[in-house]
Design a protein around this motif. Structure first.
Motif, PDB file in Angstrom:
ATOM      1  N   MET A  68       0.832  -1.356  -0.297  1.00  0.00           N
ATOM      2  CA  MET A  68       0.369   0.159  -0.190  1.00  0.00           C
ATOM      3  C   MET A  68       0.883   1.133   0.183  1.00  0.00           C
ATOM      4  O   MET A  68       0.012   2.528  -0.927  1.00  0.00           O
ATOM      5  N   HIS A  69       2.260   1.015   0.532  1.00  0.00           N
ATOM      6  CA  HIS A  69       2.814   2.249   0.141  1.00  0.00           C
ATOM      7  C   HIS A  69       3.893   2.437  -1.222  1.00  0.00           C
ATOM      8  O   HIS A  69       5.523   3.135  -0.926  1.00  0.00           O
ATOM      9  N   LEU A  73       2.555   1.817  -7.766  1.00  0.00           N
ATOM     10  CA  LEU A  73       1.142   0.623  -7.419  1.00  0.00           C
ATOM     11  C   LEU A  73       0.447   1.329  -9.270  1.00  0.00           C
ATOM     12  O   LEU A  73      -0.010   0.027  -9.990  1.00  0.00           O
ATOM     13  N   GLU A 118       3.963   4.289  10.589  1.00  0.00           N
ATOM     14  CA  GLU A 118       2.178   3.922  10.893  1.00  0.00           C
ATOM     15  C   GLU A 118       2.363   3.298  11.840  1.00  0.00           C
ATOM     16  O   GLU A 118       1.139   3.055  12.433  1.00  0.00           O
TER      17      GLU A 118
ATOM     18  N   LEU B  36      -4.097   5.330   4.876  1.00  0.00           N
ATOM     19  CA  LEU B  36      -2.711   4.950   3.558  1.00  0.00           C
ATOM     20  C   LEU B  36      -2.573   5.758   3.423  1.00  0.00           C
ATOM     21  O   LEU B  36      -4.157   6.491   2.476  1.00  0.00           O
ATOM     22  N   PRO B  37      -1.434   6.025   1.836  1.00  0.00           N
ATOM     23  CA  PRO B  37      -1.204   6.854   1.193  1.00  0.00           C
ATOM     24  C   PRO B  37      -1.512   6.265  -0.154  1.00  0.00           C
ATOM     25  O   PRO B  37      -1.301   6.602  -1.432  1.00  0.00           O
ATOM     26  N   THR B  38      -2.323   5.295  -0.391  1.00  0.00           N
ATOM     27  CA  THR B  38      -2.245   4.495  -1.671  1.00  0.00           C
ATOM     28  C   THR B  38      -2.903   5.225  -2.559  1.00  0.00           C
ATOM     29  O   THR B  38      -2.338   4.934  -3.940  1.00  0.00           O
ATOM     30  N   LEU B  66      -7.839   5.920   2.151  1.00  0.00           N
ATOM     31  CA  LEU B  66      -6.703   5.203   1.280  1.00  0.00           C
ATOM     32  C   LEU B  66      -6.236   6.161   0.738  1.00  0.00           C
ATOM     33  O   LEU B  66      -5.461   6.551  -0.406  1.00  0.00           O
TER      34      LEU B  66
END
Lengths: 175, 315
Positions: A68-69, A73, A118, B36-38, B66
């Motif tokens: 997720m980081h 992506l 986090e 979350l930074p997604t 998100l």
């Protein structure tokens, strides 16, 4: 395709890394290992087992998913999210060692640092990798390296572990 | 996957991917930092042309966790109430650069229309369309069932579910029948004949008109809301009679098998389809369904939006 590390090479490298982590962190009770799934997590389990033997006490080990980081992506097909498990002792104030199979661009470790932020605030974060293949894109280095493998950017490094692939070896493939 | 319009578009593997992703994302909701930074820098529009509490705030919370930017757009107080068409609304959203639209609409098929059109390029997520489907609700219901009764399996093989009440008007029931049977559960619909849709005998379900004979044989009792706002005809003689035959009360709760759970998609008509003491009982997972909804909707947004953008026009 050539074999860069054989099974005995890998096991020797992991035992050496285990010793080096303990040497660099005299407060061995404070060490927490976090493997990056999937292969880094298996390496972390192995290193934790040998470190526990050497140190004479249990070394907490967990895994940290960084999907997720990631900053890439949008550039790849969808990546499944892998499990994260943090040992009950947490990471606050501890000497956290991130463990991955291959250190390449450094982007995975950058994402891992964000993911750690986090969860808590470790005292230090260190990085151990079975293979450092160079070609860093970020100011990140490994504290503990199994083997430095000079590679060309066109090659790919493939780590295989018995837990997943049925065999322990590191291969260099020409693309 | 580009859109989530109907459960029938999902393969079993895709459904399980969303549920598994939600398991991991549920940790975020438990963590110290619920963010979350997604999806940073992505814009998600909640286009709600029909009233909603749970679904809208759930999608909003999911998008915000998100790190996406959320624009809420409800029909009341917007140009839709002045008669603006879905097309013009969509063109406006496209011009504002919406990456995804979460749409709830009173007309069945409105999300499909939006997805098939050239009006906008982003993902379309169906948050309930008319009496057609409500896929995110079915996914969160399956997630909740799997958590309680899945015994660690990825799917729901062997789980027996009764869906009770107003199946005719229920998009939740339609999506749940598709998803639960896709995941291997066996489903029994329990309703008065007037509240079952035409053609229900072709669905992959068992049908019963007698709640008492079914209730002891299932692991999950999913109560549906009696949708009075969609009822223009008389579907049952009166509320007391409905409640007596198809309501879940304390006496029926005693007939349920051990470890079985009570679900309701909300909003509840306490005293009509479900008694207050049942809704607040230990078997009830109704509040947990809402919490799981955020994790599941985060998973839906992740699966649709996080990967490489697909070519326009692909599904």
């Amino acid at each position: 395709m050539s074999v860069a590390l054989s099974a005995p090479d890998i096991s020797r490298a992991l035992i050496r890394i285990s010793h080096e982590i303990l040497e660099a962190n005299p407060a061995t009770q404070q060490i927490t290992l976090l493997g990056i799934p999937t292969r880094g997590a298996h390496l972390a389990m192995r290193i934790a087992a040998s470190m526990s033997q050497i140190a004479g006490h249990e070394i907490p080990v967990g895994m940290l998913d960084i999907t997720m980081h990631r900053d890439d992506l949008r550039m790849r097909p969808l990546r499944p999210i892998m499990p994260t498990s943090i040992p009950s002792s947490g990471i606050d104030g501890r000497e956290v060692v991130l463990i991955d199979d291959v250190l390449f661009s450094g982007r995975t470790i950058r994402a891992a640092l964000d993911a750690l932020g986090e969860i808590g605030r470790p005292h230090t974060v260190q990085v151990a990798a079975l293979v450092d293949r160079g070609h860093r894109e970020l100011p990140i280095r490994a504290d503990f390296v199994g083997k430095n493998l000079p590679t060309s950017i066109a090659q790919s490094v493939k780590v295989q572990l018995t837990e997943i692939d049925g065999v322990d070896e590191v291969l260099i493939e020409e693309n | 996957m580009r859109h989530l319009l109907s459960i029938s578009d999902l393969s079993k593997a895709q459904a399980i991917l969303i549920l598994d992703t939600a398991v991991e994302l549920a940790r975020v909701s438990d963590g110290a930092v619920k963010k979350l930074p997604t999806l940073r820098g992505r814009t998600i529009v909640n286009l709600f042309a029909e009233d909603s509490t749970r679904t809208r705030i759930s999608f909003e919370a999911a998008a915000k966790r998100l790190s996406a930017d959320v624009i809420n757009f409800s029909a009341k107080g917007s140009s839709v109430s002045k008669g603006e068409s879905l097309k013009d609304t969509a063109l406006t959203l496209q011009a504002m650069g919406a990456d995804a639209v979460v749409i709830r609409h009173g007309a069945s098929g409105a999300p499909q229309r939006l997805a098939d059109s050239e009006w906008m390029l982003g993902s379309v997520i169906n948050a309930g369309d008319g009496t057609h489907e409500h896929p995110s609700q079915a996914l969160l219901d399956a997630f909740t069932i799997r958590k309680h009764l899945g015994k660690g399996a990825p799917d729901l093989v062997g789980v027996r579910v009764a869906i009770v009440g107003d199946v005719l008007h229920s998009r939740v029931a339609r999506s749940n029948v598709l998803l639960l049977t896709l995941l291997g559960a066996s489903v029994t619909l329990v309703a008065p004949p007037t509240l079952l849709p035409v053609g229900v005998e072709s669905w992959p379900v068992k049908i019963s008109y007698d709640l008492d004979s079914v209730i002891g044989t299932v692991d999950v009792v999913m109560m549906l809301r009696v949708q009075q706002e969609r009822m223009s005809d008389l579907f049952f003689p009166n509320a007391r009679e409905y409640s007596r035959y198809f309501g879940l009360n304390a006496d029926r709760l005693k007939l349920m098998s051990p470890d079985s759970i009570v679900m309701h998609p909300g909003p509840m008509n306490r005293g009509l389809e479900i008694a207050a003491e049942v809704a607040d009982s230990a078997r009830s997972v109704i509040v947990e369904q809402v919490a799981n909804g955020v994790s599941v909707r985060m998973a839906i947004l992740y699966v649709l939006l996080a990967g490489q953008p697909l070519e326009a026009g692909s599904k």
